[in-house]
Design an enzyme around this catalytic site. Structure first.
Site, short mmCIF file in Angstrom:
data_model
loop_
_atom_site.label_atom_id
_atom_site.label_comp_id
_atom_site.label_asym_id
_atom_site.label_seq_id
_atom_site.Cartn_x
_atom_site.Cartn_y
_atom_site.Cartn_z
N LEU A 73 0.84 -1.21 0.00
CA LEU A 73 0.00 0.00 0.00
C LEU A 73 0.87 1.25 0.00
O LEU A 73 2.05 1.21 0.35
CB LEU A 73 -0.91 -0.04 1.23
CG LEU A 73 -1.91 -1.21 1.20
CD1 LEU A 73 -2.51 -1.47 2.57
CD2 LEU A 73 -3.00 -0.94 0.17
N PRO A 74 0.28 2.40 -0.38
CA PRO A 74 1.10 3.60 -0.56
C PRO A 74 1.81 4.08 0.70
O PRO A 74 2.95 4.51 0.63
CB PRO A 74 0.09 4.66 -1.03
CG PRO A 74 -1.06 3.89 -1.57
CD PRO A 74 -1.10 2.61 -0.81
N THR A 104 6.43 0.62 1.87
CA THR A 104 7.44 1.43 2.55
C THR A 104 6.72 2.33 3.55
O THR A 104 5.97 3.23 3.15
CB THR A 104 8.24 2.28 1.55
OG1 THR A 104 8.80 1.41 0.56
CG2 THR A 104 9.36 3.02 2.27
N LYS A 179 15.26 -0.07 4.65
CA LYS A 179 14.67 0.47 3.42
C LYS A 179 14.76 2.00 3.43
O LYS A 179 15.11 2.62 2.41
CB LYS A 179 13.22 0.01 3.30
CG LYS A 179 12.39 0.71 2.23
CD LYS A 179 12.82 0.38 0.82
CE LYS A 179 11.96 1.15 -0.19
NZ LYS A 179 12.41 0.96 -1.57
N LYS A 254 7.85 11.11 0.01
CA LYS A 254 7.27 10.43 1.17
C LYS A 254 8.34 9.65 1.93
O LYS A 254 8.43 9.73 3.16
CB LYS A 254 6.16 9.48 0.70
CG LYS A 254 5.62 8.59 1.79
CD LYS A 254 5.07 7.26 1.27
CE LYS A 254 6.12 6.34 0.75
NZ LYS A 254 5.78 4.93 0.64
P1 NAD Z 1 0.44 2.55 -6.06
O1 NAD Z 1 -0.12 3.85 -5.62
O2 NAD Z 1 0.70 2.32 -7.52
O3 NAD Z 1 -0.54 1.35 -5.59
C1 NAD Z 1 -1.18 1.31 -4.34
C2 NAD Z 1 -2.49 0.54 -4.48
O4 NAD Z 1 -3.10 0.46 -3.20
C3 NAD Z 1 -3.51 1.24 -5.40
O5 NAD Z 1 -4.03 0.32 -6.34
C4 NAD Z 1 -4.59 1.74 -4.43
O6 NAD Z 1 -5.90 1.77 -5.02
C5 NAD Z 1 -4.50 0.70 -3.32
N1 NAD Z 1 -5.02 1.15 -2.03
C6 NAD Z 1 -4.86 2.36 -1.42
N2 NAD Z 1 -5.43 2.35 -0.20
C7 NAD Z 1 -5.94 1.10 -0.03
C8 NAD Z 1 -6.62 0.45 1.05
N3 NAD Z 1 -6.89 1.10 2.20
N4 NAD Z 1 -6.98 -0.84 0.89
C9 NAD Z 1 -6.70 -1.51 -0.27
N5 NAD Z 1 -6.07 -0.95 -1.32
C10 NAD Z 1 -5.68 0.33 -1.19
O7 NAD Z 1 1.76 2.32 -5.20
P2 NAD Z 1 3.03 1.41 -5.59
O8 NAD Z 1 3.94 2.15 -6.51
O9 NAD Z 1 2.54 0.04 -5.96
O10 NAD Z 1 3.79 1.38 -4.17
C11 NAD Z 1 3.33 0.59 -3.09
C12 NAD Z 1 4.35 0.67 -1.97
O11 NAD Z 1 5.60 0.13 -2.43
C13 NAD Z 1 4.65 2.10 -1.51
O12 NAD Z 1 4.80 2.11 -0.12
C14 NAD Z 1 5.95 2.45 -2.23
O13 NAD Z 1 6.70 3.42 -1.51
C15 NAD Z 1 6.63 1.09 -2.27
N6 NAD Z 1 7.58 0.92 -3.38
C16 NAD Z 1 7.26 1.33 -4.65
C17 NAD Z 1 8.16 1.13 -5.68
C18 NAD Z 1 7.84 1.58 -7.11
O14 NAD Z 1 8.75 1.52 -7.97
N7 NAD Z 1 6.63 2.02 -7.39
C19 NAD Z 1 9.39 0.51 -5.44
C20 NAD Z 1 9.68 0.05 -4.15
C21 NAD Z 1 8.76 0.27 -3.12
#
Ligand code: NAD
Length: 307
Positions: A73-74, A104, A179, A254
């Site tokens: 999740l975000p 994260t 991380k 963030k």
């Molecule tokens: P994203 O915003 O693309 O996806 C998050 C998903 O969670 C969305 O589909 C959203 O609808 C859903 N969501 C939000 N609140 C929710 C809830 N209460 N219940 C269920 N679903 C919910 O984010 P992402 O890029 O996939 O990143 C996810 C995590 O991974 C973050 O913490 C980010 O920092 C970390 N991360 C991302 C990357 C990257 O390259 N994008 C790399 C490493 C780590």
């Protein structure tokens, strides 16, 4: 790894099917897991349902028969809501199951969720990842794990469907802490690369030559190799594709905010992290929050003549 699902693999609830979660969940399905999925955006679930996952009505519903619950999740607020909230995974997860938060977040959130999980008889690992969406697709993520070594051993086969390097970093919150330290290094390095390019650009250096020289010199870094911040230097890099796709600059902002708040808790000042955070924070209001974090070059101060 338990083998209790209809497909022979473990029953897994996957919550959060965005940029990272969707390809990770796909890999679990392909690896034989019996998958239930939940996302607050129904459209995000569609590709997984088409591939054979079950749609859940809430995180609790997804977790009801799960051996493992994974959250991707975000941010920490969403993780708390999806795990400890009224319809959160912990109100459905069976005692003895394992909750793995791969988002994260800050170490305090990891510890708070672990505390609530223990009260329900659920074991918890914080297991954030590095490797971006490409690593999520090909299962080559680096996974940094905090929590009990015994629970990690139980979860290792499942995690190995997602990551090539799985490292036990210590007690609950330590995966998250490692991380955040990684994000500090990557976030500051990207600003350093952008400043080096800006200086070279202003003084008329050939930027392809700059990249060739510095990737085999002491200025080398992962941001420099994978995302030089101007077009025409690396065809596969985000700058050649209008800074998409990549690692979103609002996620970097963030992560640096989380690192700074963890530093305050530790009584530390991190001056470069603070300066980098201010730069990334300028991308959102400029409409660039969803662009790759190498777009930070566009908010560096301009020359006096505006170029
Ligand atoms: P994203 O915003 O693309 O996806 C998050 C998903 O969670 C969305 O589909 C959203 O609808 C859903 N969501 C939000 N609140 C929710 C809830 N209460 N219940 C269920 N679903 C919910 O984010 P992402 O890029 O996939 O990143 C996810 C995590 O991974 C973050 O913490 C980010 O920092 C970390 N991360 C991302 C990357 C990257 O390259 N994008 C790399 C490493 C780590």
């Amino acid at each position: 790894m338990d083998t209790t699902g209809a497909g022979g693999g473990p029953r897994v609830a996957f919550i959060g099917l965005g940029t990272m979660g969707r390809p990770m969940a796909r890999r679990l399905l392909a690896g034989g897991c019996d998958l239930a999925v939940f996302d607050t955006a129904p459209a995000a679930m569609r590709p997984l349902l088409d591939a054979g996952a079950r749609a859940a009505a809430s995180p609790a519903d997804a977790a009801r028969r799960a051996d493992f619950v994974i959250t991707m999740l975000p941010d920490g607020r969403r993780v708390l809501e999806a795990t400890t909230g009224p319809t959160g995974a912990l109100s459905g997860a069976p005692p003895g199951s394992v909750l793995i938060d791969m988002s994260t977040v800050d170490p305090a959130t990891s510890r708070a969720v672990a505390f609530e999980a223990e009260r329900e008889g659920v074991r918890m690992l914080d297991a954030p990842v590095s490797g971006s969406s490409a690593g999520a697709v090909d299962g080559s993520l680096t996974i940094m794990v905090g929590g009990s070594a015994e629970v990690l051993d139980r979860s290792r086969r499942l995690l190995s469907l997602l990551g090539g390097k799985i490292v036990h970093c210590g007690a609950t919150g330590m995966g998250t802490t490692v991380k955040l330290a990684n994000q500090v290094m990557a976030g500051i390095s990207m600003v350093a690369v952008a400043e080096g390019f800006r200086l070279s650009q202003a003084l008329g250096v050939d930027l392809r030559l700059l990249h060739e020289v510095t990737t085999s010199s002491s200025g080398d870094s992962w941001p420099l190799r994978t995302r030089p911040p101007v077009p025409g230097v690396l065809a596969a890099g985000p700058a050649d594709h209008d800074f998409e796709p990549g690692f979103r600059s609002d996620l970097m902002r963030k992560d640096l905010e989380l690192a700074l708040s963890a530093a305050v808790d530790a009584g530390l000042d991190l001056p470069l992290t603070s300066a980098a955070r201010h730069l990334y924070a300028r991308l959102g209001p400029a409409g660039l929050g969803h662009k790759d974090f190498s777009a930070v070059i566009s908010v560096l101060p301009r020359r006096i003549d505006g170029t």
